[in-house]
Design a protein around this motif. Structure first.
Motif, short mmCIF file in Angstrom:
data_model
loop_
_atom_site.label_atom_id
_atom_site.label_comp_id
_atom_site.label_asym_id
_atom_site.label_seq_id
_atom_site.Cartn_x
_atom_site.Cartn_y
_atom_site.Cartn_z
N LEU A 172 -15.96 6.31 -6.57
CA LEU A 172 -14.94 5.88 -5.62
C LEU A 172 -13.75 5.26 -6.33
O LEU A 172 -12.59 5.52 -5.98
N GLU A 173 -14.02 4.41 -7.32
CA GLU A 173 -12.93 3.78 -8.07
C GLU A 173 -12.09 4.83 -8.79
O GLU A 173 -10.85 4.75 -8.80
N THR A 174 -12.76 5.81 -9.39
CA THR A 174 -12.04 6.88 -10.10
C THR A 174 -11.20 7.70 -9.12
O THR A 174 -10.04 8.04 -9.40
N CYS A 175 -11.81 8.02 -7.99
CA CYS A 175 -11.10 8.81 -6.98
C CYS A 175 -9.89 8.04 -6.45
O CYS A 175 -8.80 8.59 -6.30
N HIS A 176 -10.07 6.75 -6.14
CA HIS A 176 -8.96 5.91 -5.70
C HIS A 176 -7.83 5.91 -6.73
O HIS A 176 -6.64 6.06 -6.38
N ALA A 177 -8.21 5.75 -7.99
CA ALA A 177 -7.21 5.66 -9.06
C ALA A 177 -6.43 6.97 -9.19
O ALA A 177 -5.19 6.97 -9.29
N GLU A 178 -7.15 8.10 -9.18
CA GLU A 178 -6.49 9.39 -9.35
C GLU A 178 -5.58 9.72 -8.16
O GLU A 178 -4.44 10.14 -8.33
N LEU A 179 -6.13 9.52 -6.97
CA LEU A 179 -5.34 9.84 -5.77
C LEU A 179 -4.15 8.90 -5.60
O LEU A 179 -3.06 9.33 -5.22
N SER A 180 -4.34 7.62 -5.88
CA SER A 180 -3.24 6.66 -5.75
C SER A 180 -2.14 6.95 -6.77
O SER A 180 -0.96 6.79 -6.48
#
Length: 367
Positions: A309-317
């Motif tokens: 989730l943290e990785t996905c948040h970081a990439e998408l943001s």
């Protein structure tokens, strides 16, 4: 008057003209602002008003009472403008000999017109009784043509004798001049409204795009709640509000090719980028919610889900921030471009009084 009576050409705020000996730039500026420009505007206003009722004598004699009252209303309005606004403007002498001659001739023509045509028109009230309609029809058949001839002749000569003008009277009496002027005025007014619109939205841009992009970049998480809703509303406004305004300008005559290229890019790329950003955010939220529902039962699975989730948040943001900054840059460029463009349109509008400079390869002069 010989050329020796003139000084070297002086670059004024709007034109390069020759000042008669003894006349200062301040003298001309005062005359231009107080008398000559208002004269031009008043003549144009009267010509445009009268242009809407330039009917044949047959049409005036046989039109409906409703149409006759419309014609009478405009003719009466033109007569009042001539008496109340034009006459005082033609009463003041000009320091420029040629312009003064044109003013004197226009003033004399106006006196003759007032003593005959305008005096006869004043005998009729705003609401003409049905029993006097035929008399009014006959008077209008004669009066409209005489008023129009006075306006056209006086206007053409005053414009041709304006120190800024490089045209002769024929141009100002032709159909081309009012068309050119109408196109220039409409383009100027539309771009001026666009400039005001962009300036109003520019403060919103800083709050809803710039600040939000900085917050997302720092937190490395997708925004939620009112912060994104405000940004989304702003993006929708760009799509539904700004884009139609850009397309409205693109449809106008008088816009030049390179200006059209620049504006067309904004009109196509800005709404596209806004839609991509809105859709990317919606897809990102759905992805995050799906991942949250797929958290495993064991500690290791839950820890891995958190990391994912943290990785996905970081990439998408990161992608969101990149798009927001691209849109922000385009908006800033557009906000900077439009005032410069408006100034150029203003210069071109002023050159309608001069003519021929661009054909001769000279640089346009600022207004």
């Amino acid at each position: 008057m010989s050329d020796q009576d003139f000084k070297t050409p002086i670059l004024l705020a709007d034109n390069q003209i020759k000042l008669p000996s003894g006349l200062t730039i301040t003298d001309w500026t005062i005359e231009k602002v107080r008398w000559q420009n208002p004269r031009i505007r008043t003549f144009l206003g009267c010509i445009r008003l009268l242009g809407g009722v330039l009917e044949s004598n047959y049409a005036i004699l046989h039109c409906s009472p409703e149409r006759l009252h419309e014609i009478w209303r405009k003719v009466r309005q033109v007569g009042q403008l001539i008496q109340d606004e034009m006459a005082p403007l033609l009463d003041t002498q000009s320091a420029f000999p040629e312009l003064e001659q044109a003013r004197q001739r226009a003033e004399l023509s106006l006196r003759i017109l007032s003593a005959s045509v305008l005096t006869d028109l004043e005998k009729f009230s705003a609401e003409v009784p049905s029993g006097e309609l035929m008399q009014l029809r006959k008077l209008l058949c004669v009066s409209i043509g005489q008023i129009h001839s006075f306006l056209q002749d006086a206007f053409g000569e005053i414009m041709a004798r304006d120190p800024r003008s490089f045209h002769d009277a024929d141009y100002f009496l032709s159909k081309r001049f009012p068309q050119d002027l109408e196109e220039a005025e409409w383009l100027h007014a539309t771009v001026s409204r666009l400039k005001d619109y962009l300036e109003q939205r520019d403060t919103v841009r800083a709050r809803r795009l710039v600040k939000l992009a900085a917050d997302i970049s720092q937190a490395q998480t997708l925004p939620v709640g009112s912060s994104w809703n405000e940004a989304a509303n702003f993006l929708h406004e760009l799509i539904e509000g700004l884009t139609p305004k850009l397309k409205e300008v693109l449809a106008l005559r008088g816009i030049r090719f390179y200006e059209m290229e620049i504006l067309d890019r904004y009109a196509s790329e800005l709404p596209t980028q806004c839609r991509v950003l809105i859709e990317l955010y919606a897809t990102s939220r759905r992805t995050i919610e799906t991942m949250k529902r797929g958290v495993g039962d064991s500690l290791l699975e839950r820890e891995q889900s958190v990391r994912d989730l943290e990785t996905c948040h970081a990439e998408l943001s990161t992608r969101l921030v990149s798009l927001m900054r691209e849109i922000d840059t385009m908006l800033k460029d557009l906000v900077a471009f439009v005032p410069i463009w408006l100034e150029g349109i203003t210069n071109r509008r002023a050159l309608l009084l001069k003519g021929g400079l661009e054909k001769n390869g000279e640089e346009p002069l600022a207004t």
